[in-house]
Enzyme design. Structure first.
Site, short mmCIF file in Angstrom:
data_model
loop_
_atom_site.label_atom_id
_atom_site.label_comp_id
_atom_site.label_asym_id
_atom_site.label_seq_id
_atom_site.Cartn_x
_atom_site.Cartn_y
_atom_site.Cartn_z
N HIS A 303 0.84 -1.18 0.00
CA HIS A 303 0.00 0.00 0.00
C HIS A 303 0.88 1.24 0.00
O HIS A 303 1.95 1.22 0.61
CB HIS A 303 -0.90 0.00 1.25
CG HIS A 303 -2.06 0.92 1.14
ND1 HIS A 303 -1.97 2.26 1.43
CD2 HIS A 303 -3.34 0.71 0.73
CE1 HIS A 303 -3.15 2.83 1.21
NE2 HIS A 303 -3.99 1.91 0.79
N ASP A 360 -7.98 -5.27 0.32
CA ASP A 360 -8.48 -6.07 -0.80
C ASP A 360 -8.10 -7.54 -0.73
O ASP A 360 -8.61 -8.34 -1.50
CB ASP A 360 -7.95 -5.51 -2.12
CG ASP A 360 -8.55 -4.16 -2.41
OD1 ASP A 360 -9.76 -4.03 -2.18
OD2 ASP A 360 -7.84 -3.27 -2.83
N1 ACO Z 1 4.11 -7.69 -4.68
C1 ACO Z 1 5.44 -7.69 -4.87
N2 ACO Z 1 6.21 -6.59 -4.75
C2 ACO Z 1 5.61 -5.43 -4.43
C3 ACO Z 1 4.21 -5.36 -4.22
C4 ACO Z 1 3.46 -6.55 -4.35
N3 ACO Z 1 2.13 -6.54 -4.15
N4 ACO Z 1 3.85 -4.08 -3.91
C5 ACO Z 1 4.99 -3.39 -3.95
N5 ACO Z 1 6.05 -4.19 -4.26
C6 ACO Z 1 7.47 -3.78 -4.34
C7 ACO Z 1 7.73 -3.04 -5.63
O1 ACO Z 1 8.18 -3.90 -6.66
C8 ACO Z 1 8.78 -2.05 -5.22
O2 ACO Z 1 10.02 -2.72 -5.19
P1 ACO Z 1 11.40 -1.92 -5.55
O3 ACO Z 1 11.52 -0.86 -4.51
O4 ACO Z 1 12.42 -2.98 -5.47
O5 ACO Z 1 11.18 -1.37 -6.94
C9 ACO Z 1 8.44 -1.72 -3.77
O6 ACO Z 1 7.68 -2.85 -3.28
C10 ACO Z 1 7.58 -0.45 -3.63
O7 ACO Z 1 6.47 -0.57 -4.48
P2 ACO Z 1 5.84 0.64 -5.29
O8 ACO Z 1 5.02 0.12 -6.42
O9 ACO Z 1 6.91 1.64 -5.61
O10 ACO Z 1 4.91 1.27 -4.16
P3 ACO Z 1 3.67 2.18 -4.41
O11 ACO Z 1 3.40 2.86 -3.13
O12 ACO Z 1 3.84 3.02 -5.63
O13 ACO Z 1 2.50 1.11 -4.76
C11 ACO Z 1 0.67 -0.36 -4.64
C12 ACO Z 1 1.52 0.70 -3.91
C13 ACO Z 1 0.24 0.15 -6.02
C14 ACO Z 1 -0.60 -0.63 -3.83
C15 ACO Z 1 1.53 -1.65 -4.79
O14 ACO Z 1 1.89 -2.14 -3.51
C16 ACO Z 1 0.79 -2.75 -5.57
O15 ACO Z 1 0.84 -2.75 -6.81
N6 ACO Z 1 0.10 -3.70 -4.85
C17 ACO Z 1 -0.67 -4.70 -5.52
C18 ACO Z 1 -2.01 -4.11 -5.96
C19 ACO Z 1 -2.93 -3.87 -4.79
O16 ACO Z 1 -3.12 -4.71 -3.93
N7 ACO Z 1 -3.57 -2.67 -4.80
C20 ACO Z 1 -4.56 -2.29 -3.78
C21 ACO Z 1 -4.14 -1.07 -3.05
S1 ACO Z 1 -5.27 -0.72 -1.75
C22 ACO Z 1 -6.59 0.02 -2.47
O17 ACO Z 1 -6.54 0.62 -3.52
C23 ACO Z 1 -7.85 -0.06 -1.76
#
Ligand code: ACO
Length: 425
Positions: A303, A360
Site C-alpha cells: 500500500h 483487498d
Molecule cells: N508484490 C510484490 N512486490 C511489491 C508489491 C506486491 N504486491 N507491492 C509493492 N512491491 C514492491 C515493488 O516492486 C517495489 O520494489 P522496488 O523498490 O524494489 O522497486 C516496492 O515494493 C515499492 O512498491 P511501489 O510500487 O513503488 O509502491 P507504491 O506505493 O507506488 O504502490 C501499490 C503501492 C500500487 C498498492 C503496490 O503495492 C501494488 O501494486 N500492490 C498490488 C495491488 C494492490 O493490492 N492494490 C490495492 C491497493 S489498496 C486500495 O486501492 C484499496
C-alpha cells in the site's frame, strides 16, 4: 491549521504548518514566485494537495480514523449509514438526527424511470463499472435541480441522491448483466439489506435477507467508506475543482477506482488466489512476486500509505470467518489466502519492503461467498466510497482557499524548432 515554524529554501523562509496530528507540511505556495522553480513529485508521494478534516491515516502504525474515530470501533459498533452521516456532517448523529438522515436517504433510492431505458443501451456483457461510469455521469441529465454547486442546499441534495441511488445503480448493473428484471427499492429495508435484495432477489419470490450477510456487507461498506486523498478521491477533487457538477465528479472517481492498482485489486486478488489454487503452489508465486524480471505482484499486498498491517484487513479477515460460519460454507481459497499471508509476512523481501495485506486481500473471498461475481467487486467498492467522495467534494467546495487543481511539470520534450513542410521532411 497552525504554523509557527518555517523552513529555509534558497534565501527565503517558508512556513511549516501543523495539522491536529500527523506530519507537518511545508507551505511552498510562494516557491515558484520566489525562485522560478517548481517542486517535482510524481505520484504525490510527498505532497499534501489539500487541507482536510475527514480521515486520518498513520501508515506506519496502521491507524485509520474517520473524524477521529478508529475504523475498528466503527466497524464493530456502527453502521454504514451512521458512518456516512459522520463523514458528511463531522459528528456522530443523535437518534433523531440519524432517523432523519436514514429517512432522507431511503426516500432517494429510486431512479428516474427513464434511466432504466438508458441501461438498455449497454451491451449485455458490459462490465458493471463501465455501466456505473456512464449511468452516474448521466445523473446530471436527470437531476438538474441539484447541480448548482454554489447552493449548499443543492449540494446536500446531490450528495444524498448519490449515496442513496448508488446501490440501486449497482444492483441494476448486475441485473442487466444476468438478464433478470430490475427490482425497485423497498423502504422498510436497511440500506445494505435493500442492496442485497435488489441484487439477488427476483420478482417471483420473496427474498430473505440473511442477517449475518447483511451485517458483513454493511461492515465491508464501512471499511471502504473513505481513505483520505487516494487516487479516486483526488480525481473527484480535481474534477470538482473546475466547478464540474457533482454527478460528473463522482463518475470521474468511479473511472479512476476501476484500475487494478486501486479498486480493481480485490478482483485481481481473488483471481490470483484461484490461480494459485493449492497451498503447495504458494512458494512459486512468492518467488514470482520477488522476481524483478516478472511483472507479477502479490495482489492485495502493499500500500502506498500503510507500511504496517492495514487495519481494514484485520476486520476483513475476521469477517470472512463470520460469513463462512453463518452460511455454513468453506472455500479452499481462504486457506490459500491465510497461508500466503503467513508465508509472505515471514519472507525478507516483504518484511524489508514493509508489504502487508491490504483491505483487498480478503474482501474478494467474502464477496464471493456472499454470491457476488468478481466483476461486481469494484462496483461495491464504488458504492461505499461514494460516501467519502461526496464528503470530500463538499469539504473542498466549502473551502475558501479552494482553487482549480493545476499541477505543473518538468518539461523534457523538444525545445522550440521551426515547422518543416511535409515534402521537405
Ligand atoms: N508484490 C510484490 N512486490 C511489491 C508489491 C506486491 N504486491 N507491492 C509493492 N512491491 C514492491 C515493488 O516492486 C517495489 O520494489 P522496488 O523498490 O524494489 O522497486 C516496492 O515494493 C515499492 O512498491 P511501489 O510500487 O513503488 O509502491 P507504491 O506505493 O507506488 O504502490 C501499490 C503501492 C500500487 C498498492 C503496490 O503495492 C501494488 O501494486 N500492490 C498490488 C495491488 C494492490 O493490492 N492494490 C490495492 C491497493 S489498496 C486500495 O486501492 C484499496
Amino acid at each position: 491549521m497552525t504554523g509557527t515554524n518555517s523552513i529555509n529554501i534558497g534565501d527565503r523562509d517558508y512556513p511549516v504548518l501543523s495539522g491536529s496530528v500527523g506530519p507537518d507540511v511545508v507551505d511552498i505556495r510562494k516557491l515558484y514566485a520566489n525562485t522560478g522553480k517548481f517542486t517535482y513529485d510524481p505520484g504525490f508521494t510527498s505532497t499534501a494537495s489539500c487541507e482536510s478534516g475527514l480521515t486520518y491515516i498513520d501508515g506506519d502504525e496502521g491507524i485509520l480514523l474517520h473524524r477521529g474515530y478508529p475504523i475498528g470501533q466503527l466497524a464493530e459498533h456502527s453502521s454504514f449509514m451512521e458512518v456516512a452521516y459522520l463523514l458528511l456532517n463531522g459528528e456522530l448523529p443523535d437518534k433523531a438526527e440519524f432517523d432523519k438522515f436514514n429517512y432522507t436517504i431511503t426516500r432517494h433510492t429510486m431512479l428516474h424511470e427513464q434511466l432504466a431505458t438508458f441501461y438498455r443501451g449497454f451491451r449485455r456483457d458490459a462490465h458493471p463499472m463501465a455501466i456505473m461510469c456512464g449511468v452516474v455521469g448521466a445523473l446530471s441529465a436527470f437531476y438538474h435541480d441539484s447541480t448548482d454547486i454554489t447552493d449548499p442546499r443543492q449540494r446536500m441534495i446531490a450528495s444524498h441522491r448519490l449515496i442513496a441511488k448508488m446501490p440501486t445503480i449497482a444492483a441494476m448493473a448486475y441485473k442487466y448483466s444476468v438478464g433478470q428484471p430490475f427490482l425497485y427499492p423497498k423502504n422498510d429495508l436497511s440500506y445494505t439489506g435493500n442492496f442485497l435484495r435488489m441484487t439477488f432477489g427476483v420478482p417471483a419470490e420473496e427474498y430473505e435477507i440473511h442477517p449475518a450477510v447483511e451485517r458483513a456487507l454493511d461492515r465491508i461498506f464501512i471499511l471502504h467508506a473513505d481513505h483520505e486523498q487516494n487516487a479516486s478521491t483526488s480525481t473527484v477533487r480535481l474534477a470538482g475543482s473546475s466547478g464540474a457538477n457533482p454527478f460528473a465528479c463522482i463518475a470521474a472517481g468511479i473511472a479512476c477506482l476501476w484500475g487494478p492498482a486501486h479498486g480493481g485489486a480485490n478482483e485481481a486478488a481473488l483471481n490470483m488466489l484461484h490461480e494459485i489454487g493449492r497451498p503447495e503452489r504458494i512458494p512459486e508465486y512468492i518467488a514470482r512476486a520477488k522476481d524483478k524480471n516478472d511483472p507479477f505482484r502479490l495482489m492485495g499486498f502493499g500500500h502506498r500509505v500503510y507500511k504496517n498491517y492495514d487495519p481494514r484487513a484485520t476486520v476483513m479477515q475476521k469477517t470472512v470467518r463470520e460469513v463462512f460460519d453463518a452460511l455454513k460454507v468453506s472455500d479452499p481459497v481462504f486457506e490459500v489466502a491465510l497461508q500466503l499471508e503467513e508465508m509472505a509476512l515471514k519472507d525478507d523481501y516483504f518484511v524489508e519492503k514493509k508489504l502487508f495485506p491490504n483491505v483487498d486481500f480478503y474482501s474478494g473471498v467474502i464477496l464471493s461467498a456472499i454470491g457476488f461475481p468478481t466483476t461486481m467487486f469494484t462496483a461495491l467498492f464504488a458504492l461505499a466510497r461514494t460516501v467519502g467522495w461526496v464528503a470530500q467534494w463538499n469539504e473542498m467546495i466549502s473551502d475558501p482557499d479552494q482553487k482549480i487543481g493545476r499541477p505543473r511539470q518538468l518539461y523534457t520534450g523538444p525545445t522550440q524548432r521551426d515547422y518543416i513542410p511535409v515534402e521537405q521532411r
